[in-house]
Design a protein around this motif. Structure first.
Motif, PDB file in Angstrom:
ATOM      1  N   SER A   1       0.918  -1.147  -0.086  1.00  0.00           N
ATOM      2  CA  SER A   1      -0.081   0.017  -0.107  1.00  0.00           C
ATOM      3  C   SER A   1       0.862   1.404  -0.161  1.00  0.00           C
TER       4      SER A   1
ATOM      5  N   ARG B   1     -14.099   2.671  -1.334  1.00  0.00           N
ATOM      6  CA  ARG B   1     -13.525   1.884  -2.457  1.00  0.00           C
ATOM      7  C   ARG B   1     -13.864   2.948  -3.792  1.00  0.00           C
TER       8      ARG B   1
ATOM      9  N   TYR C   1      -9.482   0.570  -6.456  1.00  0.00           N
ATOM     10  CA  TYR C   1      -8.542   0.932  -5.246  1.00  0.00           C
ATOM     11  C   TYR C   1      -9.220   1.139  -3.991  1.00  0.00           C
TER      12      TYR C   1
ATOM     13  N   PHE D   1      -9.256   2.796  -0.368  1.00  0.00           N
ATOM     14  CA  PHE D   1      -8.825   3.888   0.342  1.00  0.00           C
ATOM     15  C   PHE D   1      -9.105   3.681   1.907  1.00  0.00           C
TER      16      PHE D   1
ATOM     17  N   ILE E   1      -3.627   4.140   0.501  1.00  0.00           N
ATOM     18  CA  ILE E   1      -4.347   3.507  -0.775  1.00  0.00           C
ATOM     19  C   ILE E   1      -3.685   1.994  -1.231  1.00  0.00           C
TER      20      ILE E   1
ATOM     21  N   ARG F   1      -4.073  -0.909  -4.221  1.00  0.00           N
ATOM     22  CA  ARG F   1      -4.807  -1.327  -5.305  1.00  0.00           C
ATOM     23  C   ARG F   1      -5.511  -2.891  -5.204  1.00  0.00           C
TER      24      ARG F   1
END
Length: 424
Positions: free
Chosen positions: A346, A393, A397, A399, A414, A416
């Protein structure tokens, strides 16, 4: 005598198959030429390229010539092969000639030469052009008649042969060519070329320094505070305003300030005398247009305003050039200093970071058609400022807000894809 006759026919048949291979490879080679590389070689006075380019100016005539020659030699080869086979095997020779010659022409006069021509078009097309041009001159009446009939037939279906095809490349096609250039263009140069192509798609609003981060001189402040600010600044040009940044007076160049210091006249009135008139820029101006305006107006900094005339931020010539060449100074506060990779894959990212710069640095595709900053993207997605840290989201991604203060999201984690679960 009969054996000698068959031998002669076999030699003629072999020559016809070679001619068929020539016409087949010429057609593929000519049509496979890179037109932009061909133009470059013509400018460099390459003889073969000049001949090929002249033929390709009228591709209908070129194709007509090649097909006339190819069909003629193939039909003649078929007749000779039939004669040879009938003399050797009698009536059964018709079947042998049909299947045998079809296989020979398919392998040696079609597939093989066309494959070679497709792989190496210049090596085939340029020498062939020296033969095809004189042939076109000799057979022009026949080519003209056949093309006239063919073009008339195509016009019945609304196809205009005389219309020039549009060979201009769009921005997206140019971008694809640059990306696929590979080792032909160094990576650094590729990035610069792509930066130039993107100038028309990016506006000054996308790269400006927002008003909350603008460093300027407020003439309503005490003179001691102004002098301290001037001595500590790292910028060569500063906006000068009175009370509020919307009340911009002009732009102060530090070179002019140095002259005031030498004269011992650093006062508010003296600063007002040396500031240059402010240059205002609409926030929707494309970078490509603004770069030209900077050059025409002999400017290096502009005040970005919205449709109501309120100041949104500032943009400099350096900001636009950095979109092309990347960061121009090692000590500039670039986006890389706002992104902090973590061991779990992240990233800790400052809420003030620009979404475009995050995408550029991490090769992500966060939405850029809305808010410009990460804080704006989060608040727009939630439709409000969260009272406490939350998870959300956006596309692919995940968050997680880590710090919220002063009505802003300060820090975000963040990742992925799906976040990794912590083991207990």
């Amino acid at each position: 005598m009969e054996d000698a006759s068959i031998s002669s026919l076999l030699i003629i048949l072999l020559l016809l198959i070679i001619c068929s291979a020539f016409f087949s490879s010429s057609e593929t080679g000519m049509m496979s030429l890179n037109r932009y590389r061909l133009r470059h070689m013509v400018k460099n006075n390459h003889r073969g390229a000049r001949q090929a380019s002249a033929l390709l100016e009228r591709p209908d005539r070129l194709i007509g010539l090649i097909l006339i020659g190819n069909n003629f030699v193939n039909i003649l080869a078929s007749a000779i092969a039939t004669i040879i086979c009938v003399r050797i095997w009698g009536d059964a020779g018709l079947v042998v000639a049909t299947f045998g010659l079809t296989l020979v022409i398919l392998i040696f006069a079609e597939v093989s030469p066309k494959t070679v021509a497709a792989l190496h078009p210049e090596k085939i097309a340029f020498p062939a052009a020296f033969i095809l041009r004189p042939m076109l001159t000799v057979l022009y009446p026949l080519v003209w008649v056949i093309n006239g009939i063919t073009n008339g037939f195509l016009r019945l279906f609304g196809i205009n042969i005389a219309g020039n095809s549009n060979e201009n490349l769009s921005t997206e096609e140019l971008r694809t060519l640059v990306n696929e250039a590979g080792a032909l263009i160094p990576q650094r140069n590729q990035s610069m070329l792509l930066g130039v192509l993107e100038l028309g798609d990016v506006t000054v609003n996308d790269i400006m320094i927002p008003r909350s981060e603008v460093e300027g001189i407020d003439l309503d402040q005490e003179m001691d505070h102004i002098l301290q600010q001037l001595s500590a600044t790292k910028h060569t040009r500063l906006p000068v305003y009175q009370g509020d940044i919307n009340q911009v007076i002009g732009i102060l160049h530090m070179r002019n300030l140095a002259q005031l210091i030498q004269q011992g006249k650093v006062t508010k009135a003296a600063i007002m005398q040396v500031v240059r008139e402010a240059y205002f820029i609409p926030e929707s101006t494309p970078l490509q247009t603004q770069l030209l305006h900077f050059q025409k107006q002999n400017r290096r900094i502009g005040i970005v305003v919205d449709e109501y005339g309120d100041v949104e931020g500032i943009v400099t010539l350096e900001d636009i050039l950095e979109e092309i060449v990347g960061e121009m100074s090692a000590d500039s506060t670039g986006i890389n200093q706002e992104i902090h990779p973590q061991e779990d894959g992240s990233y800790f990212i400052d809420g003030s970071a620009y979404v475009r710069e995050i995408n550029k640095s991490l090769k992500w595709d966060l939405p850029t058609d809305g808010p410009k900053t990460l804080n704006g993207l989060i608040t727009e997605t939630l439709e409000s400022l969260p009272d406490a840290n939350v998870c959300l989201r956006v596309k692919d991604y995940h968050f997680e807000t880590l710090q919220i203060s002063d009505s802003k999201v300060k820090t975000v984690r963040i990742q992925r894809g799906l976040p990794k679960r912590k083991r207990h």
